[in-house]
Design a protein around this motif. Sequence first.
Motif, PDB file in Angstrom:
ATOM      1  N   SER A 113      -0.516  19.469 -34.326  1.00  0.00           N
ATOM      2  CA  SER A 113      -0.659  18.499 -35.419  1.00  0.00           C
ATOM      3  C   SER A 113       0.054  17.199 -35.077  1.00  0.00           C
ATOM      4  O   SER A 113      -0.437  16.102 -35.385  1.00  0.00           O
ATOM      5  CB  SER A 113      -0.100  19.086 -36.716  1.00  0.00           C
ATOM      6  N   LEU A 114       1.205  17.311 -34.422  1.00  0.00           N
ATOM      7  CA  LEU A 114       1.923  16.114 -33.982  1.00  0.00           C
ATOM      8  C   LEU A 114       1.109  15.346 -32.954  1.00  0.00           C
ATOM      9  O   LEU A 114       1.059  14.101 -32.974  1.00  0.00           O
ATOM     10  CB  LEU A 114       3.286  16.509 -33.408  1.00  0.00           C
ATOM     11  N   GLU A 115       0.445  16.068 -32.052  1.00  0.00           N
ATOM     12  CA  GLU A 115      -0.384  15.402 -31.047  1.00  0.00           C
ATOM     13  C   GLU A 115      -1.580  14.708 -31.687  1.00  0.00           C
ATOM     14  O   GLU A 115      -1.984  13.624 -31.250  1.00  0.00           O
ATOM     15  CB  GLU A 115      -0.861  16.404 -29.994  1.00  0.00           C
ATOM     16  N   TYR A 116      -2.169  15.318 -32.723  1.00  0.00           N
ATOM     17  CA  TYR A 116      -3.268  14.660 -33.425  1.00  0.00           C
ATOM     18  C   TYR A 116      -2.770  13.368 -34.080  1.00  0.00           C
ATOM     19  O   TYR A 116      -3.457  12.347 -34.063  1.00  0.00           O
ATOM     20  CB  TYR A 116      -3.858  15.572 -34.511  1.00  0.00           C
ATOM     21  N   TRP A 117      -1.594  13.453 -34.683  1.00  0.00           N
ATOM     22  CA  TRP A 117      -1.010  12.273 -35.327  1.00  0.00           C
ATOM     23  C   TRP A 117      -0.782  11.161 -34.298  1.00  0.00           C
ATOM     24  O   TRP A 117      -1.087   9.996 -34.553  1.00  0.00           O
ATOM     25  CB  TRP A 117       0.308  12.661 -35.999  1.00  0.00           C
ATOM     26  N   ARG A 118      -0.263  11.530 -33.150  1.00  0.00           N
ATOM     27  CA  ARG A 118      -0.013  10.530 -32.109  1.00  0.00           C
ATOM     28  C   ARG A 118      -1.324   9.900 -31.628  1.00  0.00           C
ATOM     29  O   ARG A 118      -1.376   8.703 -31.346  1.00  0.00           O
ATOM     30  CB  ARG A 118       0.732  11.180 -30.941  1.00  0.00           C
ATOM     31  N   ALA A 119      -2.373  10.724 -31.527  1.00  0.00           N
ATOM     32  CA  ALA A 119      -3.667  10.168 -31.117  1.00  0.00           C
ATOM     33  C   ALA A 119      -4.185   9.187 -32.158  1.00  0.00           C
ATOM     34  O   ALA A 119      -4.692   8.113 -31.825  1.00  0.00           O
ATOM     35  CB  ALA A 119      -4.677  11.301 -30.915  1.00  0.00           C
ATOM     36  N   TRP A 120      -4.049   9.541 -33.422  1.00  0.00           N
ATOM     37  CA  TRP A 120      -4.509   8.672 -34.507  1.00  0.00           C
ATOM     38  C   TRP A 120      -3.759   7.349 -34.526  1.00  0.00           C
ATOM     39  O   TRP A 120      -4.327   6.289 -34.773  1.00  0.00           O
ATOM     40  CB  TRP A 120      -4.358   9.428 -35.831  1.00  0.00           C
ATOM     41  N   ARG A 121      -2.456   7.400 -34.237  1.00  0.00           N
ATOM     42  CA  ARG A 121      -1.638   6.184 -34.232  1.00  0.00           C
ATOM     43  C   ARG A 121      -1.624   5.479 -32.874  1.00  0.00           C
ATOM     44  O   ARG A 121      -0.902   4.499 -32.689  1.00  0.00           O
ATOM     45  CB  ARG A 121      -0.192   6.523 -34.627  1.00  0.00           C
TER      46      ARG A 121
END
Length: 447
Positions: free
Chosen positions: A417-425
């Motif tokens: 989930s943290l990696e998805y957040w980083r991709a989004w940002r």
Amino acid sequence: MISNRLSRWTLLFFACALVDFVAAQGLILAGVTWPLRPLWAPGTLIAVHLLAVGWLLLLILGALFQFVPVITSRPLVSQRLSLATLAAVQTGLLAMVGGFLGVTGEVPALAPALPAGGATVLLGVLIACLNVGKPLLRTRPLPLPGRLVLSGLGFLLLTVTLGLSFALALAVPAFTPHLAPLLAGVGDHVLAGIGGWFTLTAIGVSYKLLPMFMLAPEERGIPGDCVHIAGTAGFALALAAGLARIWLPTRMLALAQMTGYAAIALAILIYLGDVARIYLTRKRRALELHNKAAVGAFASLGLATLLALGYLGTARLSADAPMVAFLAFFGWLSGLGLTQLYKIVPFLTWLSRYGNTLGRGAVPPRVQDLVKESHGYPWLVAYFVGVLMAAVAILLGRADAFRFCLGLATLATLGLSLEYWRAWRAHYVGSRTPVAVASRFLHDQRG
């Protein structure tokens, strides 16, 4: 893909789904669900519906709102209907959580919230079916992924209708005595959801995403048609016979139900063989991480199918059904969802942030630049290892070991989930490339 058909709310669906998924895992780790508590314990019922409605239903609907316009070349009926679907399903789920506490005697006053929540979820599903069903039904000829999605939507309607019937029978038994016998069909409710809806739809989506991202031939030919026909007919026959046996337990209906199970297994085995063919005929030589890790999901589907076939017709099937359902929920469906999100999130983020800058100004980053596979790889490996070890712990009857192994999968879910957040940002893009301003979730800047 770079068009005004970019779904505005898909990433919000994914965010809500991940929150519900982590919440369900937290309940299991807290020991308030099966295997430390009975299957009918309130914690178990809440966790199961957080997984089925909060996680998988929102995940797949969010994907379909982006996916259906791509395969049909037609827009959704309305972007606002997508947001209405999310609001209805999430609100209904919260009401169902309270309702389960009511019907199990924990908080009796909350019992009416169960059918109210079920009706609200049904409303959200009807809105979603209208939103994606219209472009699907108007497309001629409809490709195989679209046909599989249409079949899945039919089973989705059956699943939520059965669920609402159960809710009414449990919450207001005095007013719905004719619905009480349906409570014996809980297994059919699970089969319609995990199999008819989730699995057929996941197969349809994968038949588009796998060839697209691996540069493999999209036409599936006879094997693809066999998967669709055998899978749809198998689930329909098994469910019709299973529900009919509640009132008429004849040997012929039992035989029809077994025939349906055999057709389902055949469809899954053909599908897994076809997936192997996609991997072998791809033009992209180096596999990206999400497609490497997806092998774990396909292996879980095959293992769950073989276990179910091995127990078919024996008394052990009902005893080990939770383990088969666990592999289907966590290994196959959740595993496939987590792996594909690792590509879908940066892909949609790239379209939203950089899609309108092509050919103008600085060269935008690649989709692959929005993620760092060396960071995602350990989490994906940890997730599938945790799920496999948890399944073995269930087989051995070790509830303590099961919670420990699922804890590993939960930790991996948080890491992903943290990696998805980083991709989004656009966290990994850094200062070398200008980062376009994005709205709170997804907004097509070309619109």
